[in-house]
Enzyme design. Structure first.
Site, PDB file in Angstrom:
ATOM      1  N   ARG A 171      -7.314  -7.310  -9.932  1.00 52.49           N
ATOM      2  CA  ARG A 171      -8.071  -8.524 -10.269  1.00 52.49           C
ATOM      3  C   ARG A 171      -9.453  -8.127 -10.781  1.00 52.49           C
ATOM      4  NH1 ARG A 171      -8.737  -7.748  -4.552  1.00 52.49           N
ATOM      5  NH2 ARG A 171     -10.917  -7.194  -4.195  1.00 52.49           N
TER       6      ARG A 171
ATOM      7  N   LYS B  76       0.832  -1.216   0.000  1.00 51.04           N
ATOM      8  CA  LYS B  76       0.000   0.000   0.000  1.00 51.04           C
ATOM      9  C   LYS B  76       0.860   1.256   0.000  1.00 51.04           C
ATOM     10  CE  LYS B  76      -2.786  -2.923  -0.384  1.00 51.04           C
ATOM     11  NZ  LYS B  76      -3.372  -3.209  -1.706  1.00 51.04           N
TER      12      LYS B  76
ATOM     13  N   GLU C 205      -2.431   7.371   7.821  1.00 50.10           N
ATOM     14  CA  GLU C 205      -3.237   8.261   6.974  1.00 50.10           C
ATOM     15  C   GLU C 205      -4.096   9.130   7.879  1.00 50.10           C
ATOM     16  OE1 GLU C 205      -5.832   5.989   4.456  1.00 50.10           O
ATOM     17  OE2 GLU C 205      -4.200   5.218   3.229  1.00 50.10           O
TER      18      GLU C 205
ATOM     19  N   HIS D 176     -15.470  -4.366   6.999  1.00 50.75           N
ATOM     20  CA  HIS D 176     -14.665  -4.115   5.800  1.00 50.75           C
ATOM     21  C   HIS D 176     -14.953  -5.085   4.666  1.00 50.75           C
ATOM     22  CE1 HIS D 176     -12.943  -1.185   8.277  1.00 50.75           C
ATOM     23  NE2 HIS D 176     -12.351  -2.041   9.078  1.00 50.75           N
TER      24      HIS D 176
HETATM   25  C1  MV4 Z   1     -10.263   4.846   5.714  1.00 47.77           C
HETATM   26  C2  MV4 Z   1     -11.375   5.450   6.343  1.00 47.77           C
HETATM   27  C3  MV4 Z   1     -11.228   6.761   6.752  1.00 47.77           C
HETATM   28  N1  MV4 Z   1     -10.050   7.403   6.572  1.00 47.77           N
HETATM   29  N2  MV4 Z   1      -9.110   5.536   5.560  1.00 47.77           N
HETATM   30  C4  MV4 Z   1     -10.267   1.191   4.058  1.00 47.77           C
HETATM   31  C5  MV4 Z   1     -10.583  -0.161   3.655  1.00 47.77           C
HETATM   32  C6  MV4 Z   1     -12.040  -0.238   3.838  1.00 47.77           C
HETATM   33  N3  MV4 Z   1     -12.543  -1.559   3.827  1.00 47.77           N
HETATM   34  C7  MV4 Z   1     -12.213   0.520   5.110  1.00 47.77           C
HETATM   35  N4  MV4 Z   1     -11.361   1.606   4.924  1.00 47.77           N
HETATM   36  C8  MV4 Z   1     -11.432   2.861   5.432  1.00 47.77           C
HETATM   37  N5  MV4 Z   1     -10.307   3.581   5.274  1.00 47.77           N
HETATM   38  C9  MV4 Z   1      -9.017   6.778   5.998  1.00 47.77           C
HETATM   39  N6  MV4 Z   1      -7.866   7.433   5.848  1.00 47.77           N
HETATM   40  C10 MV4 Z   1     -12.528   4.716   6.517  1.00 47.77           C
HETATM   41  C11 MV4 Z   1     -12.561   3.415   6.086  1.00 47.77           C
HETATM   42  C12 MV4 Z   1     -13.780   2.705   6.381  1.00 47.77           C
HETATM   43  C13 MV4 Z   1     -14.689   2.367   5.400  1.00 47.77           C
HETATM   44  C14 MV4 Z   1     -14.454   2.673   4.063  1.00 47.77           C
HETATM   45  C15 MV4 Z   1     -15.364   2.326   3.098  1.00 47.77           C
HETATM   46  C16 MV4 Z   1     -16.542   1.684   3.465  1.00 47.77           C
HETATM   47  C17 MV4 Z   1     -16.793   1.346   4.770  1.00 47.77           C
HETATM   48  C18 MV4 Z   1     -15.875   1.682   5.761  1.00 47.77           C
HETATM   49  C19 MV4 Z   1     -16.138   1.356   7.084  1.00 47.77           C
HETATM   50  C20 MV4 Z   1     -15.227   1.697   8.029  1.00 47.77           C
HETATM   51  C21 MV4 Z   1     -14.053   2.358   7.683  1.00 47.77           C
END
Ligand code: MV4
Length: 518
Positions: A293, A116, A200, A235
């Site tokens: 993918r 990443k 981040e 997630h």
């Molecule tokens: C984040 C975020 C807020 N800020 N990164 C990344 C992978 C994904 N499965 C969850 N991720 C997130 N990364 C930063 N810098 C919030 C999430 C996140 C999220 C993102 C999309 C859909 C649902 C989510 C649920 C919790 C957190």
């Protein structure tokens, strides 16, 4: 075009790939584990080879056995599907070293996107905005603390070797940082064998929007628009849509252009997805990661654009130029996909393996079901419990939701518990209908459900059969005796579903009240 390919996968995605192979007149070799000998993908293939025992690391992840299977059957190419070895650069190298074609990008592109931090460097070099934060792993707690203060809380610690939210920690203040740093490192080490984490800035109430891209070996790169994937739990994506309910053609063009730049930066070939976080308040978007993918949710893009992405994967891997240009890509109507899992929504989505004793699958206008199972199939404990993807298309989002409701009501699975009842509630939820989706949707939805009286599930075919049998039985009892004993409770069981019947007049109510209990 290839004459014969091997599919290094199982379940619905293997079935999906077989369908495109049939249209292209490509002969299919399936692989299977000892647990999957009777499964649908094996039955649909032209040839099938057992690659090992049930556990994935001895079968679907067994690189040597899979390449040997391709050699034995004289397959020319290997399609990895998603999951398993799909993003494993060593597998792609092993496939190429065996003189076979890997249906996917180069191992070098997979390596860049697999880390990443190196993916964030590549995006930055390509001029694409990334979520503010570091582009190298953190080397000490002191550095982590200084960096967190520099970007400002809340921050996210993420595994450099991860992706998809594994090993991710939200840190709201300096007091939480040390323990979060240590647990994130430990989780990263155990999940990926690499303890590196990076930082981040946390984006508040983000939407997860991703862009489907496609590239060939002749320098053509296009994007096929966005998918909205904000509805996730742990997630894991649960519902995906194309277009995003935001439906903003300027945003699509800008995000699409960024996704194409990233693909060009790594000489990408084939189908890929560039994920972005979109800040609700500012409409600013940031590169999150790239998946090298074909994705689970590709059907919504296919429904909205009319292209067959798997057919295009084979064509591009065979060396052909893309069969469409950016100008020829048009989006029509609205598509929504629900991932149907063998999980219990009333028990924190706990896996519910077992035998499917009765199955009625939805069909009809605008309905596409990518299923990996049949009636009598065994849903095994060894693999991901997703049994199918129900995708619908309508001219508008409203029409798509109406079709989804109808299709969910048609869909009946007995013998195992599924997430179908969960989706039947979501499609009637006012917030879902409004399209105001962000990553907090599931949490708010669960809160609302707790304070709402349960909507009864529709009476389904298995219930009808139980009720009919009970009526027939009680009728005969009446004929045989002078009066009905209303205190007798009889239990009726059929296809793994049961009903307790206390008295004739209560028959139907009891049957429907109890029918979900197994
Ligand atoms: C984040 C975020 C807020 N800020 N990164 C990344 C992978 C994904 N499965 C969850 N991720 C997130 N990364 C930063 N810098 C919030 C999430 C996140 C999220 C993102 C999309 C859909 C649902 C989510 C649920 C919790 C957190």
């Amino acid at each position: 075009m290839f004459k014969k390919v091997l599919i290094a996968n199982r379940g619905e995605i293997a079935v999906r790939i077989i369908r495109s192979c049939r249209e292209l007149d490509i002969s299919v070799v399936a692989i299977y584990s000892e647990a999957d000998i009777d499964s649908l993908h094996v039955r649909l293939a032209d040839e099938a080879i057992c690659v090992g025992p049930a556990p994935s690391n001895q079968s679907y992840l067994n690189i040597a056995a899979i390449i040997e299977a391709a050699r034995t059957t004289k397959a020319e190419a290997i399609h990895p599907g998603y999951g398993f070895l799909a993003e494993n650069a060593d597998f792609a190298r092993a496939v190429e070293n065996a003189g076979l074609v890997f249906i996917g990008p180069s191992p070098e592109a997979m390596d860049v996107m697999g880390s990443k931090t190196s993916a964030r460097r590549a995006a930055t070099e390509a001029g694409v905005p990334i979520v503010p934060g570091t582009v190298e792993p953190l080397t000490s707690f002191a550095e982590t603390k200084a960096t967190a203060e520099q970007f400002g809380y809340p921050v996210m610690l993420k595994a450099a070797a991860g992706g998809g939210g594994k090993g991710m920690r939200l840190v709201r203040s300096g007091e939480e940082l040390l323990s979060a740093f240590e647990t994130a490192q430990a989780e990263a080490a155990s999940a990926f064998g690499d303890s590196s984490v990076y930082l981040e800035k946390a984006v508040e109430r983000p939407r997860h929007i991703e862009i489907q891209i496609f590239a060939d070996r002749h320098g053509n790169v296009v994007h096929l628009g966005e998918r909205e994937c904000s509805i996730q739990r742990r997630h894991q994506k649960v519902i995906e849509e194309c277009p995003s309910p935001i439906n903003d053609s300027d945003l699509r063009a800008r995000m699409g252009e960024c996704a194409v730049k990233i693909a060009q930066a790594v000489n990408y070939v084939g189908a890929g997805t560039v994920e972005f976080l979109l800040a609700d308040a500012t409409r600013e978007f940031y590169f999150l990661e790239m998946n090298t993918r074909l994705q689970v949710e590709h059907p919504v893009t296919e429904l909205a654009t009319g292209f067959d992405l798997v057919r295009e994967q084979f064509s591009v891997a065979a060396g052909n130029a893309l069969s469409f240009s950016q100008a020829q890509i048009e989006w029509k109507g609205h598509a929504i996909e629900c991932r149907i899992y063998a999980e219990d929504p009333d028990n924190n989505f706990f896996p519910s393996p077992g035998t499917i004793t009765y199955l009625r699958e939805p069909a009809g206008p605008g309905v596409r079901l990518d299923s990996g199972v049949t009636q009598h199939a065994e849903v095994s404990i060894y693999y991901d419990p997703m049994i199918s993807k129900l995708a619908v298309w309508g001219r508008t989002r409203q029409e798509a939701i109406e079709r989804l409701r109808r299709a969910l009501a048609e869909y009946e699975v007995a013998g195992i518990t599924t997430t179908l009842p969960f989706f039947r509630k979501v499609v009637n939820d006012a917030e879902f209908i409004s399209g105001q989706l962000d990553t907090g949707f599931i949490a708010r939805f669960n809160e609302r459900q707790a304070s709402v009286t349960a909507v009864p599930e529709p009476i389904v075919e298995t219930d009808m059969a139980i009720i009919a049998a009970a009526f027939a039985y009680l009728n005969r009892q009446e004929q045989q005796s002078a009066h009905t004993n209303s205190h007798v409770t009889s239990r009726w069981k059929m296809s793994g579903r049961s009903a307790a019947l206390n008295a004739r007049q209560n028959l139907i109510e009891n049957a429907s009240a109890n029918r979900r209990k197994q």
